[in-house]
Enzyme design. Structure first.
Site, PDB file in Angstrom:
ATOM      1  N   CYS A   4       5.673  -4.774 -16.716  1.00  0.00           N
ATOM      2  CA  CYS A   4       6.367  -6.045 -16.584  1.00  0.00           C
ATOM      3  C   CYS A   4       7.713  -5.902 -15.932  1.00  0.00           C
ATOM      4  O   CYS A   4       8.132  -4.805 -15.594  1.00  0.00           O
ATOM      5  CB  CYS A   4       6.563  -6.661 -17.945  1.00  0.00           C
ATOM      6  SG  CYS A   4       7.622  -5.631 -18.903  1.00  0.00           S
ATOM      7  N   ARG A  29       5.779  -7.083 -10.547  1.00  0.00           N
ATOM      8  CA  ARG A  29       5.502  -6.166 -11.654  1.00  0.00           C
ATOM      9  C   ARG A  29       4.528  -6.768 -12.660  1.00  0.00           C
ATOM     10  O   ARG A  29       4.163  -6.122 -13.653  1.00  0.00           O
ATOM     11  CB  ARG A  29       6.804  -5.795 -12.364  1.00  0.00           C
ATOM     12  CG  ARG A  29       7.810  -5.123 -11.466  1.00  0.00           C
ATOM     13  CD  ARG A  29       9.079  -4.819 -12.210  1.00  0.00           C
ATOM     14  NE  ARG A  29       8.852  -3.846 -13.260  1.00  0.00           N
ATOM     15  CZ  ARG A  29       8.848  -2.539 -13.087  1.00  0.00           C
ATOM     16  NH1 ARG A  29       9.075  -2.040 -11.894  1.00  0.00           N
ATOM     17  NH2 ARG A  29       8.632  -1.717 -14.088  1.00  0.00           N
ATOM     18  N   TRP A  76       2.444  -8.456 -17.392  1.00  0.00           N
ATOM     19  CA  TRP A  76       1.098  -8.132 -16.916  1.00  0.00           C
ATOM     20  C   TRP A  76       0.361  -7.541 -18.119  1.00  0.00           C
ATOM     21  O   TRP A  76       0.656  -6.444 -18.567  1.00  0.00           O
ATOM     22  CB  TRP A  76       1.186  -7.118 -15.791  1.00  0.00           C
ATOM     23  CG  TRP A  76      -0.110  -6.742 -15.153  1.00  0.00           C
ATOM     24  CD1 TRP A  76      -0.845  -7.481 -14.273  1.00  0.00           C
ATOM     25  CD2 TRP A  76      -0.814  -5.505 -15.312  1.00  0.00           C
ATOM     26  NE1 TRP A  76      -1.960  -6.786 -13.880  1.00  0.00           N
ATOM     27  CE2 TRP A  76      -1.973  -5.575 -14.498  1.00  0.00           C
ATOM     28  CE3 TRP A  76      -0.606  -4.356 -16.056  1.00  0.00           C
ATOM     29  CZ2 TRP A  76      -2.893  -4.537 -14.412  1.00  0.00           C
ATOM     30  CZ3 TRP A  76      -1.531  -3.312 -15.975  1.00  0.00           C
ATOM     31  CH2 TRP A  76      -2.657  -3.414 -15.154  1.00  0.00           C
ATOM     32  N   ASN A 102       9.086  -3.242 -21.587  1.00  0.00           N
ATOM     33  CA  ASN A 102       8.142  -2.758 -20.583  1.00  0.00           C
ATOM     34  C   ASN A 102       7.712  -1.373 -21.022  1.00  0.00           C
ATOM     35  O   ASN A 102       8.574  -0.504 -21.191  1.00  0.00           O
ATOM     36  CB  ASN A 102       8.850  -2.704 -19.222  1.00  0.00           C
ATOM     37  CG  ASN A 102       8.033  -1.991 -18.165  1.00  0.00           C
ATOM     38  OD1 ASN A 102       6.822  -1.941 -18.239  1.00  0.00           O
ATOM     39  ND2 ASN A 102       8.710  -1.439 -17.177  1.00  0.00           N
ATOM     40  N   GLY A 103       6.429  -1.159 -21.245  1.00  0.00           N
ATOM     41  CA  GLY A 103       5.966   0.169 -21.650  1.00  0.00           C
ATOM     42  C   GLY A 103       4.888   0.076 -22.713  1.00  0.00           C
ATOM     43  O   GLY A 103       4.215  -0.938 -22.844  1.00  0.00           O
ATOM     44  N   GLU A 484      -9.452   2.728   2.730  1.00  0.00           N
ATOM     45  CA  GLU A 484      -8.289   1.867   2.589  1.00  0.00           C
ATOM     46  C   GLU A 484      -8.586   0.455   3.101  1.00  0.00           C
ATOM     47  O   GLU A 484      -8.177  -0.539   2.494  1.00  0.00           O
ATOM     48  CB  GLU A 484      -7.085   2.499   3.318  1.00  0.00           C
ATOM     49  CG  GLU A 484      -5.809   1.679   3.338  1.00  0.00           C
ATOM     50  CD  GLU A 484      -5.266   1.303   1.955  1.00  0.00           C
ATOM     51  OE1 GLU A 484      -5.761   1.804   0.943  1.00  0.00           O
ATOM     52  OE2 GLU A 484      -4.347   0.471   1.903  1.00  0.00           O
ATOM     53  N   LYS A 488      -8.217  -2.949   0.865  1.00  0.00           N
ATOM     54  CA  LYS A 488      -7.368  -4.083   1.261  1.00  0.00           C
ATOM     55  C   LYS A 488      -8.153  -5.380   1.154  1.00  0.00           C
ATOM     56  O   LYS A 488      -7.686  -6.357   0.598  1.00  0.00           O
ATOM     57  CB  LYS A 488      -6.876  -3.946   2.714  1.00  0.00           C
ATOM     58  CG  LYS A 488      -5.732  -3.026   3.007  1.00  0.00           C
ATOM     59  CD  LYS A 488      -4.407  -3.388   2.430  1.00  0.00           C
ATOM     60  CE  LYS A 488      -4.217  -2.940   1.049  1.00  0.00           C
ATOM     61  NZ  LYS A 488      -3.885  -1.726   0.554  1.00  0.00           N
ATOM     62  N   GLU A 491      -9.178  -6.319  -2.596  1.00  0.00           N
ATOM     63  CA  GLU A 491      -8.133  -6.661  -3.565  1.00  0.00           C
ATOM     64  C   GLU A 491      -7.486  -8.014  -3.295  1.00  0.00           C
ATOM     65  O   GLU A 491      -7.043  -8.679  -4.222  1.00  0.00           O
ATOM     66  CB  GLU A 491      -7.086  -5.543  -3.713  1.00  0.00           C
ATOM     67  CG  GLU A 491      -6.202  -5.286  -2.524  1.00  0.00           C
ATOM     68  CD  GLU A 491      -5.223  -4.123  -2.745  1.00  0.00           C
ATOM     69  OE1 GLU A 491      -4.915  -3.780  -3.888  1.00  0.00           O
ATOM     70  OE2 GLU A 491      -4.764  -3.566  -1.733  1.00  0.00           O
ATOM     71  N   HIS A 507     -28.665   7.328   2.573  1.00  0.00           N
ATOM     72  CA  HIS A 507     -29.043   7.850   1.256  1.00  0.00           C
ATOM     73  C   HIS A 507     -28.948   6.785   0.170  1.00  0.00           C
ATOM     74  O   HIS A 507     -28.830   7.114  -1.004  1.00  0.00           O
ATOM     75  CB  HIS A 507     -28.196   9.076   0.925  1.00  0.00           C
ATOM     76  CG  HIS A 507     -28.413  10.192   1.894  1.00  0.00           C
ATOM     77  ND1 HIS A 507     -29.599  10.870   1.989  1.00  0.00           N
ATOM     78  CD2 HIS A 507     -27.606  10.691   2.856  1.00  0.00           C
ATOM     79  CE1 HIS A 507     -29.515  11.768   2.957  1.00  0.00           C
ATOM     80  NE2 HIS A 507     -28.314  11.681   3.512  1.00  0.00           N
ATOM     81  N   LYS A 606       1.913  -4.788  -8.973  1.00  0.00           N
ATOM     82  CA  LYS A 606       2.420  -3.901  -7.935  1.00  0.00           C
ATOM     83  C   LYS A 606       2.722  -2.518  -8.488  1.00  0.00           C
ATOM     84  O   LYS A 606       2.453  -1.511  -7.857  1.00  0.00           O
ATOM     85  CB  LYS A 606       3.699  -4.519  -7.351  1.00  0.00           C
ATOM     86  CG  LYS A 606       4.324  -3.719  -6.233  1.00  0.00           C
ATOM     87  CD  LYS A 606       3.488  -3.805  -4.995  1.00  0.00           C
ATOM     88  CE  LYS A 606       4.046  -2.995  -3.850  1.00  0.00           C
ATOM     89  NZ  LYS A 606       3.009  -2.771  -2.833  1.00  0.00           N
TER      90      LYS A 606
HETATM   91  C1  G6P Z   1      -1.106  -0.407  -7.946  1.00  0.00           C
HETATM   92  C2  G6P Z   1      -0.835  -1.164  -6.659  1.00  0.00           C
HETATM   93  C3  G6P Z   1      -1.418  -0.409  -5.474  1.00  0.00           C
HETATM   94  C4  G6P Z   1      -0.884   1.010  -5.442  1.00  0.00           C
HETATM   95  C5  G6P Z   1      -1.134   1.736  -6.756  1.00  0.00           C
HETATM   96  C6  G6P Z   1      -0.376   3.050  -6.820  1.00  0.00           C
HETATM   97  O1  G6P Z   1      -2.459  -0.456  -8.235  1.00  0.00           O
HETATM   98  O2  G6P Z   1      -1.399  -2.451  -6.714  1.00  0.00           O
HETATM   99  O3  G6P Z   1      -1.076  -1.063  -4.260  1.00  0.00           O
HETATM  100  O4  G6P Z   1      -1.481   1.710  -4.389  1.00  0.00           O
HETATM  101  O5  G6P Z   1      -0.669   0.947  -7.853  1.00  0.00           O
HETATM  102  O6  G6P Z   1       0.997   2.771  -6.824  1.00  0.00           O
HETATM  103  P1  G6P Z   1       2.126   3.741  -6.329  1.00  0.00           P
HETATM  104  O7  G6P Z   1       3.397   2.977  -6.532  1.00  0.00           O
HETATM  105  O8  G6P Z   1       2.059   4.970  -7.208  1.00  0.00           O
HETATM  106  O9  G6P Z   1       1.877   4.082  -4.913  1.00  0.00           O
END
Ligand code: G6P
Length: 611
Positions: A4, A29, A76, A102-103, A484, A488, A491, A507, A606
């Site tokens: 959070c 966050r 979150w 937060n934690g 990747e 993208k 998500e 396969h 994030k």
């Molecule tokens: C979350 C974010 C991703 C990110 C991942 C790792 O899932 O939504 O976009 O790649 O965390 O985060 P970091 O800050 O360690 O790169």
């Protein structure tokens, strides 16, 4: 358990607007519920709401809020579903003490039982609620002392701020394993999980360290550790406020995609020798002796950073001829990894705060491995724990879907590889110069993609209005980027996307290829080009709609696919930096066309500072 954002304010302004503005900047966050607590006419007033911040704003009648001290939180949820009742701040039995957190409180069940035996009544399903009850339990007139005792009982991680009606001019905060900063203004002071929350008010900050407790009053800040005062360094934030705003773009994601040429330029600045003979990575203090002793490289990360790590495997093994393992951090930390003093661990993380990645870093260190971190956030936990740090200088990334952080992580990998390769004598001088010349061209080539492909990709993305499934295929480095690209898309647009090594399709996955289903085929690697084309033929035989991605001038590809996205030519080794850009843009436009929340996709956050 929660990830959070936290804000605290004490000063002469009205607290509510400062808290709400700060929370808005921290929504990356977490954003499934939010709340604030403010002292009004000597009484603690609580407002909480499930949903995004505007839901909370809707509940607050501005005129009623004249207080100048308060705390706020955006959540979150992982423990206790999002609801008004589970939103922070949480209070004690009297409703006089409010806490944001937060934690994770790992021993919360034990503490809750003990507090209940002592007559405390709980209102929520969260672990956090034990904190205000602990403060209530220990409070004997001194809030700092009560928070110290609370902390001594708690096992787990926390950034937490406490507000009490009995101490209307004071905020007390504690930190362990989760970020918390203090902002120092003129006659006003702030707590926040991150700098964007307070940058409009002050550029002077202190970063709290693990085990520290800070007390804010309108007169100033005092920091304590183990009961004794600590002298803290004040840091000056130099970035532009605009860097944390949308700057005219409709979404942070497209703004950040467009910032990539600048980000690429920034990470290269001062790091390529003027005569293109090598890279300058002064921040990496590995000695020649230590480099010669590396027998294995372990790359560990989560999410997008993990995908950058997979590119790293191909790049490092090719150039260094050292075996490279890539692990998802949450797997690495529990699989008793074979890491020792001959292993170099490379930790990749945008935020520098991801809980699993941080734990993996500590695990690698404990096994004697030297750790280099590639991260974007200066002073983050990962930056501080690693032996060496290569900063990616991408600037604040706000959209949940990572773009400019990924591309600069790739550059961090190339720079580190070239640095190690030169020390090991494994990269001939001519090849080094050639790679560096091509690296130097990347910012301009990235700009060309943004300038020339925008319309084509916007149109092309309409295909995802009709399809709920899609596939990304490629071989070698193209496969790494396919991973990747598919992340993208899924998500932010919620289209189910799978990435496959092109040779693996037959396969199993080929069974899913049906008439007109969109397939992205990445074809930038010449040594496997013909093989990939054979796989495309297999896909076309099932009448899928194939979109190829290839270097300009590749005429062959047009004969095998339905549409082509052409990107400027670079060395095949560097292709991922350019290939990923159109895939990011396709995902962005697919999300826009499908009416999704681009910057804050459902269920995600994030920065994931929880296991
Ligand atoms: C979350 C974010 C991703 C990110 C991942 C790792 O899932 O939504 O976009 O790649 O965390 O985060 P970091 O800050 O360690 O790169």
């Amino acid at each position: 358990m929660i990830v959070c954002g936290i804000v605290g304010y004490i000063g002469t302004r009205l607290a509510v607007p400062v808290l709400l503005e700060g929370l808005k900047k921290l929504e990356y966050r977490g954003y499934d519920s939010a709340g604030i607590a403010v002292i009004e006419d000597g009484e603690l007033v609580l407002n909480r709401s499930v949903g995004k911040l505007h839901m909370l704003e809707g509940k607050i009648n501005g005129d009623a809020h004249q207080g100048h001290v308060g705390i706020g939180h955006t959540r979150w949820a992982t423990h206790g579903r999002p609801s008004d009742r589970n939103s922070h701040p949480h209070t004690d039995c009297t409703g006089k003490i409010a806490v944001v957190h937060n934690g994770i409180i790992e021993n919360f069940l034990e503490l809750k039982e003990w507090l209940e035996e002592n007559g405390h009544v709980f209102q929520s399903e969260t672990d956090t609620e034990v904190l205000p009850h602990l403060v209530e339990h220990f409070h004997q007139g001194d809030l700092l002392r009560a928070v110290e005792q609370m902390v001594s009982k708690v096992r787990g991680s926390y950034a937490t701020v406490v507000l009490s009606e009995d101490h209307p001019g004071t905020l007390v905060a504690a930190r362990k394993d989760n970020p918390l900063i203090v902002g120092l203004g003129e006659g006003e002071y702030f707590f926040a999980s991150d700098i964007p929350a307070i940058i409009n008010y002050t550029r002077k900050i202190m970063v709290l360290e693990d085990g520290e407790i800070a007390v804010l009053t309108a007169e100033g800040v005092k920091v304590y550790k183990n009961g004794s005062p600590v002298e803290k360094e004040i840091q000056l934030i130099t970035w532009d406020t605009k860097a944390a705003e949308k700057g005219g773009y409709p979404h942070f994601m497209i703004k950040e995609i467009n910032e990539q040429p600048r980000a690429l330029r920034d990470i290269l600045t001062g790091r390529i020798a003027p005569d293109f003979s090598g890279v300058d990575l002064q921040e990496v203090s590995l000695t020649a002796e230590q480099i010669k002793n590396i027998r294995k490289i372990a790359v560990v990360a989560c999410g997008t950073a993990y995908h950058a790590g997979i590119v790293g495997k191909y790049v490092m093994e090719k150039m260094l001829r050292i075996p490279v393992e890539v692990d998802i951090a949450s797997e690495f930390r529990y699989r008793n990894p074979l890491i020792d003093a001959h292993t170099l661990t490379v930790i990749i993380s945008q935020s520098g705060e991801t809980a699993d990645t941080l734990a993996a870093l500590k695990e690698a260190k404990a096994r004697g491995s030297r750790v280099v971190a590639i991260t974007n956030v200066v002073g983050s936990s990962i930056a501080r724990e690693a032996h060496d740090v290569v900063y990616t200088w991408a600037g604040p990334e706000i959209a949940v879907a990572s773009t400019k952080a990924y591309i600069t992580q790739l550059l961090g990998i190339y720079l580190l590889t070239l640095f190690l390769g030169k020390e090991l004598g494994r990269i001939p001088a001519g090849e080094m110069t050639d790679i560096l010349h091509h690296l130097y061209q990347l910012p301009k080539q990235a700009q060309d993609i943004l300038d020339h492909l925008n319309e084509q990709l916007n149109k092309m993305a309409e295909i995802f209005n009709q399809w709920e499934d899609t596939f990304f295929v490629g071989r070698g480095l193209d496969y790494a980027v396919a991973l990747e690209g598919s992340l993208k898309l899924k998500e932010i647009s919620y289209v189910h996307a799978e990435a496959y090594a092109a040779g693996e399709l037959k396969h199993g996955t080929l069974a899913l290829i049906v008439k007109d289903v969109p397939v992205l085929a990445l074809c930038t690697q010449p040594d496997v080009f013909e093989k990939t084309v054979s796989n495309i033929k297999e896909i076309k035989a099932r009448e899928a709609h194939v979109i190829g991605v290839a270097f300009e001038g590749n005429k062959e590809i047009g004969k095998s696919v339905d549409e082509v996205i052409y990107i400027p030519e670079t060395l095949p080794l560097l292709a991922p930096v350019l290939t990923v850009i159109p895939l990011q843009m396709l995902a962005y436009y697919a999300s826009v066309h499908r009416g999704c929340d681009v910057d804050q996709p459902r269920n995600l956050a994030k920065s994931v500072t929880v296991e």
